[in-house]
Design a protein around this motif. Sequence first.
Motif, PDB file in Angstrom:
ATOM      1  N   GLY A 147      -5.965  -7.807   3.992  1.00  0.00           N
ATOM      2  CA  GLY A 147      -7.226  -8.195   3.393  1.00  0.00           C
ATOM      3  C   GLY A 147      -7.671  -7.293   2.263  1.00  0.00           C
ATOM      4  O   GLY A 147      -6.864  -6.657   1.581  1.00  0.00           O
ATOM      5  N   VAL A 148      -8.993  -7.208   2.079  1.00  0.00           N
ATOM      6  CA  VAL A 148      -9.570  -6.415   0.993  1.00  0.00           C
ATOM      7  C   VAL A 148      -9.187  -4.943   1.091  1.00  0.00           C
ATOM      8  O   VAL A 148      -8.867  -4.316   0.075  1.00  0.00           O
ATOM      9  CB  VAL A 148     -11.101  -6.592   0.959  1.00  0.00           C
ATOM     10  CG1 VAL A 148     -11.736  -5.650  -0.062  1.00  0.00           C
ATOM     11  CG2 VAL A 148     -11.458  -8.043   0.632  1.00  0.00           C
ATOM     12  N   PRO A 149      -9.219  -4.307   2.295  1.00  0.00           N
ATOM     13  CA  PRO A 149      -8.809  -2.896   2.364  1.00  0.00           C
ATOM     14  C   PRO A 149      -7.405  -2.655   1.827  1.00  0.00           C
ATOM     15  O   PRO A 149      -7.158  -1.648   1.154  1.00  0.00           O
ATOM     16  CB  PRO A 149      -8.903  -2.579   3.858  1.00  0.00           C
ATOM     17  CG  PRO A 149      -9.924  -3.532   4.378  1.00  0.00           C
ATOM     18  CD  PRO A 149      -9.706  -4.793   3.600  1.00  0.00           C
ATOM     19  N   ALA A 150      -6.490  -3.577   2.114  1.00  0.00           N
ATOM     20  CA  ALA A 150      -5.123  -3.411   1.631  1.00  0.00           C
ATOM     21  C   ALA A 150      -5.064  -3.542   0.108  1.00  0.00           C
ATOM     22  O   ALA A 150      -4.345  -2.791  -0.563  1.00  0.00           O
ATOM     23  CB  ALA A 150      -4.200  -4.431   2.286  1.00  0.00           C
ATOM     24  N   VAL A 151      -5.808  -4.479  -0.441  1.00  0.00           N
ATOM     25  CA  VAL A 151      -5.841  -4.638  -1.897  1.00  0.00           C
ATOM     26  C   VAL A 151      -6.389  -3.369  -2.547  1.00  0.00           C
ATOM     27  O   VAL A 151      -5.869  -2.890  -3.565  1.00  0.00           O
ATOM     28  CB  VAL A 151      -6.679  -5.872  -2.287  1.00  0.00           C
ATOM     29  CG1 VAL A 151      -6.838  -5.948  -3.806  1.00  0.00           C
ATOM     30  CG2 VAL A 151      -6.028  -7.141  -1.756  1.00  0.00           C
ATOM     31  N   VAL A 152      -7.452  -2.822  -1.959  1.00  0.00           N
ATOM     32  CA  VAL A 152      -8.003  -1.567  -2.464  1.00  0.00           C
ATOM     33  C   VAL A 152      -6.959  -0.458  -2.373  1.00  0.00           C
ATOM     34  O   VAL A 152      -6.810   0.362  -3.286  1.00  0.00           O
ATOM     35  CB  VAL A 152      -9.276  -1.183  -1.681  1.00  0.00           C
ATOM     36  CG1 VAL A 152      -9.735   0.224  -2.061  1.00  0.00           C
ATOM     37  CG2 VAL A 152     -10.379  -2.193  -1.936  1.00  0.00           C
ATOM     38  N   GLY A 153      -6.193  -0.447  -1.275  1.00  0.00           N
ATOM     39  CA  GLY A 153      -5.151   0.565  -1.100  1.00  0.00           C
ATOM     40  C   GLY A 153      -4.055   0.461  -2.137  1.00  0.00           C
ATOM     41  O   GLY A 153      -3.476   1.482  -2.537  1.00  0.00           O
ATOM     42  N   VAL A 154      -3.755  -0.732  -2.591  1.00  0.00           N
ATOM     43  CA  VAL A 154      -2.733  -0.912  -3.628  1.00  0.00           C
ATOM     44  C   VAL A 154      -3.245  -0.420  -4.977  1.00  0.00           C
ATOM     45  O   VAL A 154      -2.506   0.199  -5.754  1.00  0.00           O
ATOM     46  CB  VAL A 154      -2.308  -2.395  -3.714  1.00  0.00           C
ATOM     47  CG1 VAL A 154      -1.376  -2.624  -4.896  1.00  0.00           C
ATOM     48  CG2 VAL A 154      -1.624  -2.826  -2.417  1.00  0.00           C
ATOM     49  N   LEU A 155      -4.513  -0.676  -5.258  1.00  0.00           N
ATOM     50  CA  LEU A 155      -5.080  -0.329  -6.565  1.00  0.00           C
ATOM     51  C   LEU A 155      -5.525   1.129  -6.644  1.00  0.00           C
ATOM     52  O   LEU A 155      -5.532   1.719  -7.736  1.00  0.00           O
ATOM     53  CB  LEU A 155      -6.265  -1.239  -6.869  1.00  0.00           C
ATOM     54  CG  LEU A 155      -5.970  -2.734  -6.995  1.00  0.00           C
ATOM     55  CD1 LEU A 155      -7.269  -3.498  -7.208  1.00  0.00           C
ATOM     56  CD2 LEU A 155      -4.997  -3.003  -8.126  1.00  0.00           C
ATOM     57  N   VAL A 185       0.837  -1.198   0.000  1.00  0.00           N
ATOM     58  CA  VAL A 185       0.000   0.000   0.000  1.00  0.00           C
ATOM     59  C   VAL A 185       0.875   1.251   0.000  1.00  0.00           C
ATOM     60  O   VAL A 185       0.673   2.181  -0.799  1.00  0.00           O
ATOM     61  CB  VAL A 185      -0.943  -0.003   1.215  1.00  0.00           C
ATOM     62  CG1 VAL A 185      -1.660   1.340   1.346  1.00  0.00           C
ATOM     63  CG2 VAL A 185      -1.964  -1.126   1.108  1.00  0.00           C
ATOM     64  N   ALA A 186       1.852   1.281   0.913  1.00  0.00           N
ATOM     65  CA  ALA A 186       2.766   2.423   0.968  1.00  0.00           C
ATOM     66  C   ALA A 186       3.547   2.556  -0.328  1.00  0.00           C
ATOM     67  O   ALA A 186       3.740   3.668  -0.845  1.00  0.00           O
ATOM     68  CB  ALA A 186       3.718   2.271   2.153  1.00  0.00           C
ATOM     69  N   GLY A 231       0.918   6.532   6.471  1.00  0.00           N
ATOM     70  CA  GLY A 231      -0.362   6.520   7.166  1.00  0.00           C
ATOM     71  C   GLY A 231      -1.379   5.596   6.529  1.00  0.00           C
ATOM     72  O   GLY A 231      -2.124   4.886   7.220  1.00  0.00           O
ATOM     73  N   LEU A 232      -1.434   5.577   5.198  1.00  0.00           N
ATOM     74  CA  LEU A 232      -2.343   4.658   4.513  1.00  0.00           C
ATOM     75  C   LEU A 232      -2.001   3.207   4.835  1.00  0.00           C
ATOM     76  O   LEU A 232      -2.903   2.371   5.037  1.00  0.00           O
ATOM     77  CB  LEU A 232      -2.273   4.884   3.001  1.00  0.00           C
ATOM     78  CG  LEU A 232      -3.019   6.096   2.447  1.00  0.00           C
ATOM     79  CD1 LEU A 232      -2.675   6.306   0.973  1.00  0.00           C
ATOM     80  CD2 LEU A 232      -4.530   5.927   2.620  1.00  0.00           C
ATOM     81  N   ALA A 233      -0.713   2.908   4.894  1.00  0.00           N
ATOM     82  CA  ALA A 233      -0.294   1.540   5.206  1.00  0.00           C
ATOM     83  C   ALA A 233      -0.690   1.138   6.618  1.00  0.00           C
ATOM     84  O   ALA A 233      -0.925  -0.046   6.890  1.00  0.00           O
ATOM     85  CB  ALA A 233       1.216   1.406   5.025  1.00  0.00           C
ATOM     86  N   SER A 234      -0.777   2.105   7.534  1.00  0.00           N
ATOM     87  CA  SER A 234      -1.164   1.784   8.905  1.00  0.00           C
ATOM     88  C   SER A 234      -2.660   1.545   9.043  1.00  0.00           C
ATOM     89  O   SER A 234      -3.107   0.887   9.979  1.00  0.00           O
ATOM     90  CB  SER A 234      -0.735   2.914   9.848  1.00  0.00           C
ATOM     91  OG  SER A 234      -1.578   4.042   9.721  1.00  0.00           O
ATOM     92  N   VAL A 235      -3.460   2.084   8.122  1.00  0.00           N
ATOM     93  CA  VAL A 235      -4.919   1.896   8.160  1.00  0.00           C
ATOM     94  C   VAL A 235      -5.329   0.691   7.328  1.00  0.00           C
ATOM     95  O   VAL A 235      -6.126  -0.156   7.772  1.00  0.00           O
ATOM     96  CB  VAL A 235      -5.634   3.164   7.657  1.00  0.00           C
ATOM     97  CG1 VAL A 235      -7.146   2.927   7.572  1.00  0.00           C
ATOM     98  CG2 VAL A 235      -5.351   4.340   8.574  1.00  0.00           C
ATOM     99  N   LEU A 236      -4.794   0.605   6.117  1.00  0.00           N
ATOM    100  CA  LEU A 236      -5.160  -0.471   5.188  1.00  0.00           C
ATOM    101  C   LEU A 236      -4.127  -1.586   5.313  1.00  0.00           C
ATOM    102  O   LEU A 236      -3.287  -1.788   4.441  1.00  0.00           O
ATOM    103  CB  LEU A 236      -5.229   0.081   3.762  1.00  0.00           C
ATOM    104  CG  LEU A 236      -6.056   1.364   3.591  1.00  0.00           C
ATOM    105  CD1 LEU A 236      -5.951   1.888   2.164  1.00  0.00           C
ATOM    106  CD2 LEU A 236      -7.504   1.123   3.975  1.00  0.00           C
TER     107      LEU A 236
END
Length: 492
Positions: free
Chosen positions: A335-343, A102-103, A327-332
């Motif tokens: 799971g699915v939130p992290a995948v969304v954060g990558v995309l 994500v980061a 900060g995004l990496a600490s929230v997402l």
Amino acid sequence: MGVVRRLWPALLGAGLAVLALGPALAWGFVLRYDLLFVPDPPLLPDTGGFPRAVPSDLVVALLSRVLPPELVQKGFLAGIFVLAASGAAALVPPERRLARLVAAAFYAWNLYLAQRLMLGQWALLLGVAGLPWAVRATTLPWTRLALALLPAAVGGFQAMLVSALTLMPIAIARRRVPVVALTLAALSLPWLIPALTSGAVTDPAGVDAFAARADGPFGVLGSLLSLGGIWSAEAGLPGQEAWWPATVRLLLVAVGVFGYVRLRASRDRPDWWSGLAVAAGLGFFVACLGAFAPGPLKWLIGLWPGFGPLRDGQVYLAPLVLLTAVGLASVLRSGVPAVVGVLAPVLVLPTFAFGAFGRLAAVEYPPDWRAVQRIVNADPAPGALLSLPWGAHRAFAWNGGRVVLDPATKLFERRVIWDDTLLVGLPDGRRLQVRGEDPLNRRAGELMDTPGYAARLGVRYVLLSGTENRFPSGPTGWTTVYKGSDLVLLRR
């Protein structure tokens, strides 16, 4: 398998590089605004004014002695994405594999990076890409810190100033000021010494020209908070001003800042947390100066040209970009939130792909350029080269009409006299003129309409560039030593 997992952020960065650069990865040079590479670049060109391309031009010239310069350019461009992605991931705990991605994705694909790349500022972005590695090394021995700062050192003054703004608050918080300050100073010497002795001047009007601007539906503040707001409309991406992607970009930053603030009470809080937070706040303050408090900034620049780098304040959003990625990496986290954060970074900035939909593409220099380069560089007689027409940028048909800095400024081993005045379009339709920094170029502009101006400037060659056999008029009575379809070279 463990090695592959550690390489995932770098591989993601490489994938994003291919997606973003697209046609720019074909054979040839990518030429857009400051993104200017030339064939057979001279090792030590005779330059004047502020050393903006020091030592980046020397590093490019050295690498071009062992590799084709086309590959050198592509290596730097792709390296920005790989270095940024892997560095941002390194600031996230290693056990959080998806969070690291994500980061990596956000730091390697965001509006700040895209806009600066559209202006061709690869040297700045090289330092920004290495910034997370420098943050990580701030509490390590100075040798590790110096190694982490090498990308910024190659990038030159802007990259090192962004690094100093980011690292010094961390150093103060960790009581590492002498080590960090001395390392920054030592790596800045290649550009700092010539800057102090160049006699370059800075036009306070540049504060208005380089002030942050609204490039979306939420005004200047909203643009800056979404990591945009750059002064040049030519740095924009297709559709970036639409309300829905602008809204999502703003929300991503808000979530990232929230996540970073939440880290304060977490057991995962890194030792550089407070320093990076202060740096992001300071950077945002500097970014706001030109837009909301231009008077004091103009006064400072008029007092001492050394304050000139503050006029392009949006540059200093870089620590906020990094803070948001962490900060995004600490929230997402998973799971699915992290995948969304990558995309998400790519989905909300899709027109950065494929060379920003053709805004970046590789081309080859016509034979005329290499021909005049050989003639001029083989001549041992002293004297400068005057590049005409009198203007900083060119839009060649063979470059697809893309605007680029005059290639003559980097092509020859002798002093090149050129118009380093910058014309910047304002939102009301007016164009603001920012006078050049080089005293010799300024004098040339003042003498341009007087008889015998070229001889009075110590000019040996005049290079005329044009299209369709239409060229600007040069001085009379000079010998034509080369005439091609793109260039005419005159000699005294």
